[in-house]
Design a protein around this motif. Structure first.
Motif, mmCIF file in Angstrom:
data_model
loop_
_atom_site.group_PDB
_atom_site.id
_atom_site.type_symbol
_atom_site.label_atom_id
_atom_site.label_comp_id
_atom_site.label_asym_id
_atom_site.label_seq_id
_atom_site.Cartn_x
_atom_site.Cartn_y
_atom_site.Cartn_z
ATOM 1 N N ASN A 78 1.113 -63.272 88.527
ATOM 2 C CA ASN A 78 0.228 -63.109 87.548
ATOM 3 C C ASN A 78 0.550 -62.312 86.484
ATOM 4 O O ASN A 78 0.392 -61.285 85.884
ATOM 5 N N GLY A 79 1.976 -62.682 85.675
ATOM 6 C CA GLY A 79 2.708 -62.293 84.746
ATOM 7 C C GLY A 79 3.420 -60.934 84.802
ATOM 8 O O GLY A 79 3.825 -60.182 84.029
ATOM 9 N N GLY A 80 3.229 -60.391 86.263
ATOM 10 C CA GLY A 80 3.872 -59.125 86.383
ATOM 11 C C GLY A 80 4.766 -59.178 87.693
ATOM 12 O O GLY A 80 5.278 -60.405 87.944
ATOM 13 N N GLU A 81 5.088 -58.204 88.591
ATOM 14 C CA GLU A 81 5.547 -58.196 89.650
ATOM 15 C C GLU A 81 5.277 -57.155 90.654
ATOM 16 O O GLU A 81 4.568 -56.248 90.373
ATOM 17 N N PHE A 82 5.586 -57.346 92.005
ATOM 18 C CA PHE A 82 5.348 -56.524 92.871
ATOM 19 C C PHE A 82 6.606 -56.600 93.831
ATOM 20 O O PHE A 82 7.426 -57.334 93.743
ATOM 21 N N LYS A 83 6.567 -55.809 94.953
ATOM 22 C CA LYS A 83 7.826 -55.606 95.941
ATOM 23 C C LYS A 83 7.230 -56.121 97.082
ATOM 24 O O LYS A 83 6.319 -56.098 97.711
ATOM 25 N N ARG A 84 8.139 -56.951 97.935
ATOM 26 C CA ARG A 84 7.866 -57.511 99.181
ATOM 27 C C ARG A 84 8.735 -56.454 100.165
ATOM 28 O O ARG A 84 9.949 -56.636 99.905
ATOM 29 N N PHE A 85 8.344 -56.151 101.209
ATOM 30 C CA PHE A 85 9.010 -55.668 102.297
ATOM 31 C C PHE A 85 9.231 -56.719 103.092
ATOM 32 O O PHE A 85 8.650 -57.518 103.611
#
Length: 130
Positions: free
Chosen positions: A43-50
């Motif tokens: 969605n145009g951004g980022e997040f982190k995955r564990f």
């Protein structure tokens, strides 16, 4: 990397960690469980995955500044898999629940929503992307 989430309906299927200090949270869970942290764009951004053993086990994102200013604490949100998120959201409202976040798409992964149940407990709904 595309994440393939295929879960049976009406089962817990995912969990997000919303953190005021994502770096500190990542360090904590790396130390506690040995989880690795990988960046995922959506969605145009980022997040982190564990991840552990090559498997994604949870995601991590930063609480926004408005939430932090309002005193929202860092928290985990569990998700339950649904077949039709719009119908599930409507049914939740009928049963006395409240829509916290209306359904929205997460790039090629899922359509998600946050509700609170009739007792005020927060819960995520997860419909697999079609």
């Amino acid at each position: 990397m595309t994440i393939n989430f295929k879960y049976k309906p009406a089962r817990f299927c995912w969990v997000d960690l919303a953190a005021a200090d994502p770096r500190g949270a990542a360090d904590f869970y790396r130390g506690l469980f040995g989880w690795q942290v990988e960046t995922q764009h959506a969605n145009g951004g980022e997040f982190k995955r564990f991840t552990t053993g090559g498997e994604t086990v949870a995601s991590l994102y930063r609480l926004d500044t408005r939430q932090i200013a309002a005193g929202v604490p860092s928290h985990w949100t569990p998700y339950i898999s649904v077949v039709d998120i719009d119908e599930s959201v409507s049914r939740a409202e009928t049963l006395g629940g409240r829509i916290v976040v209306r359904p929205f798409d997460v790039d090629d992964m899922a359509r998600v929503s946050l509700i609170s149940d009739s007792n005020g407990a927060l819960l995520g709904l997860w419909e697999l992307a079609k």
